[in-house]
Design an enzyme around this catalytic site. Structure first.
Site, short mmCIF file in Angstrom:
data_model
loop_
_atom_site.label_atom_id
_atom_site.label_comp_id
_atom_site.label_asym_id
_atom_site.label_seq_id
_atom_site.Cartn_x
_atom_site.Cartn_y
_atom_site.Cartn_z
N GLY A 10 0.83 -1.42 -0.02
CA GLY A 10 0.00 0.25 -0.24
C GLY A 10 1.08 1.09 -0.06
O GLY A 10 2.13 1.13 -0.73
N LYS A 198 1.53 2.38 20.62
CA LYS A 198 2.42 3.09 20.60
C LYS A 198 2.89 3.15 22.23
O LYS A 198 4.12 3.00 22.23
CB LYS A 198 2.51 4.07 19.81
CG LYS A 198 1.86 4.50 18.37
CD LYS A 198 1.78 5.75 18.01
CE LYS A 198 1.69 5.74 16.19
NZ LYS A 198 0.98 7.29 15.76
#
Lengths: 419, 419
Positions: A10, A198
């Site tokens: 992608g 994260k």
């Protein structure tokens, strides 16, 4: 020559292939070998990606190819990606991934599986900023006292524009969507989930702490209004969505939420779509890392840095940065036990006696007020903007529950923690 | 167990030994082995350093000890240190150093000598900030477009105080000396030489360019006055001492000097003794690294990170980050060929015709004025504060030479480059 297979071509995968070609001169000089993409796996072979690499729609063309040394996993998702990287590792291929969700759920199993083979994931946190590198390798002499980061560019862009341009939350969300900074369903970004993934990765490196997104406090920026921003300005604060990991004795706090933060702090100065992560080590003090947290080329820069590291030296460090438990007794602090200063916005009917009643409830919950502003709101109502001294999360939550049941309170109070 | 010998147990060496002991839990968990100091070499054995490590005043007790795996060179100086690390490398010992002067002069010889053995130097640039790590390993996919850094805390502290407190250069220099931020002879810091050493190291990693301090433009902050700071404020600039490396076609500019920089830039927001380095890569865009650039513990944090890296995996990357020439044809740009905007402060006698004469000289040297302010100075004299459009360094220098000979010009003009 090192041969790479990319699973998922992608935006980021296309950048990886393109940069390996565009910057082949410096990449091969730094890696000591040539790095080439042998195969890219895609779902739709018909789509033109403008790349001259071999494409396949069969994942086995990468996973079963003995000539491929490194598998770059850019397919996204959790369980399917987990199966793919497990297969790659068990056939002796090194893995590089940008998949934060995969790591938020399976990083410890992956650390066990990748004891003797490289598994790298620089791009999974803060895009192009080499923060894994810094935290795992650069600050390794330190006990980490805290990590505080702007880890989601979409939210930071929105908060910056709300402050600088005075626009409403709804208006700026629409603008962010039009600009491509926010998805049609923006919950993942503005609800704090992206930042939480994260944060969990960084907290594992810093503390060895194991937690899943469900285990920690995650809130977004959906309730922030211009009134909160005005209050922040008046008292020298900036509002930011922060991911916070903090050690307190034998416990680690992990939380993602909007914060009022002193405008003099470095992290308060980070505007727009940029990310920044401040790390405080017991010996080094504060260091901060700033840069683009998203984007195809920036993310690919991190993916390729990992590929180069592996080409240079194979496995150079334990995946999460440690081989033995880091600080044995660290456990996750319960959300209710967090200490913080708090800001509250309470919309009340404008009648006598309201303030006295509220003050009593604050007192009952052991919450001491630092500053208070009253501002007129709609007809017959007023906003009370209150900041507290340090209080316990449990007490604040109990108090908010009680306050929102009061007949003169017109909406659920908005609470923002102050750091 | 990995055994370390420390040559030079001053402020940083003492911190290294102390932290290896204090933080032994996380350090051994991260390194995978225990790390112990077998011997520290000092000049004066009589001095109490409060450490329980073996000390010797004979360097051979480290260099000839086959049990010592890693030599930590903290003795300082250039040629003597060079001889010591050469001996260490040739006897198969890894080397970790914080010695920027050694690297400013001998880094390419060291890179050749350390082909198969680790030679690490994170602490040599920007103290506790893992910038070598970031630039060499984290940004390795990029052609580096520029590096711009506040690499000297003393100068940045002085410039910050001059701006915020309005004090004179002489007053703040004395204060910095009293606080221990500046040496009795401060030339190395405020004259730009310290920053230049660091810049040369970073430029080698980014560009593979070889240069010595003598080859590049180095200026300090000695001529900055409150008038310059006032001009900067008025036009939205901040004055910083920057180390700059910039690629322009096949040339690399390397220079250290005071700059007027747009106050919106991240690097303009770095105040006090802190350091920060902004790196622009062609793919990642701008990333910035912020933290303490000096201090025993912060510098030791970087030294120990290198020791841990070596304990984990021996040599994990080429010393300067490349095995083959990075971008073959890059050469050092001659200082005279630099393009910049310039700011000039010219003290002139206050009489008619002065401006016309100066304007003529600007025109003659192809230098076009962007803004001009005239401010009264002492009796019968005035300061002209001028910023130019982009001009050539050669032209500016020639013009300044001509201007300072004019009878109505009272002192050598002060020039600050605008970035």
């Amino acid at each position: 020559m090192v041969k790479v297979g990319i699973i998922g071509v992608g935006t980021v995968g296309t950048s990886v292939a393109q940069i390996l070609k565009d910057n082949a001169d410096v990449i091969s000089a730094r890696a000591g070998v040539e790095i080439v993409v042998k195969c890219g796996v895609v779902k739709d072979l018909g789509k033109d990606r403008g790349l001259d690499i071999n494409l396949s729609d069969n994942i086995n063309d990468v996973l079963d190819d003995d000539e491929i040394d490194i598998v770059v996993e850019l397919m996204g998702g959790v369980e399917e990606a987990f199966e793919v990287v497990k297969r790659a590792l068990s056939s002796g291929k090194a893995v590089v991934t940008a998949n934060k969700a995969l790591l938020a759920y399976h990083r410890y199993e992956l650390q066990d599986m990748a004891k003797d083979i490289a598994f790298e994931y620089e791009a999974s946190v803060a895009g192009g900023i080499p923060i894994i590198n810094a935290l795992r390798d650069g600050l390794s002499a330190n006990h980490i006292e805290s990590i505080m980061g702007i880890m989601n560019g979409t939210s930071n862009y929105m908060l910056t524009e709300m402050r600088d341009e005075g626009v409403s939350y709804d208006a700026i969300l629409k603008e962010a969507q039009d600009l491509g900074y926010a998805e049609a369903d923006p919950t993942f970004d503005i609800g704090g989930y992206d930042a939480a993934h994260k944060l969990l990765i960084l907290a594992s490196i810093a503390y060895g702490i194991d937690a899943k997104p469900e285990d920690i406090l995650i809130e977004g920026i959906e309730n922030i209004s211009q009134e909160d921003i005005a209050f922040a300005k008046e008292f020298g604060y900036v509002i930011k969505l922060l991911g916070i990991a903090k050690k307190d004795a034998n416990e680690v706090e992990l939380r993602v939420h909007a914060c009022l933060i002193n405008e003099e702090e470095m992290i308060a100065k980070i505007d727009g779509v940029m990310n920044a992560i401040s790390v405080v080590g017991d010996k080094v003090g504060e260091t901060l890392y700033y840069g683009p947290g998203a984007g195809g080329d920036a993310t690919a820069s991190a993916v390729i840095a990992n590929i180069i590291d592996i080409a240079r030296s194979g496995k150079s460090a334990p995946m999460l940065g440690f081989d033995k438990p880091l600080e044995g007794r660290l456990t996750l602090k319960a959300t209710a036990d967090i200490n913080s200063k708090y800001y509250l916005r309470i919309n009340v009917s404008d009648r006598t006696g309201v303030l006295a009643k509220l003050a009593k409830i604050f007192e009952k919950h052991n919450i001491s007020i630092e500053t208070m502003l009253q501002r007129p709101s709609q007809a017959n109502s007023a906003n009370l903007l209150i900041s507290t001294h340090i209080a316990l999360e449990r007490d604040i939550q109990n108090m908010i529950e009680e306050i929102q049941e009061l007949d003169f309170v017109n909406a659920a109070p908005v609470m923002i923690r102050i750091v």
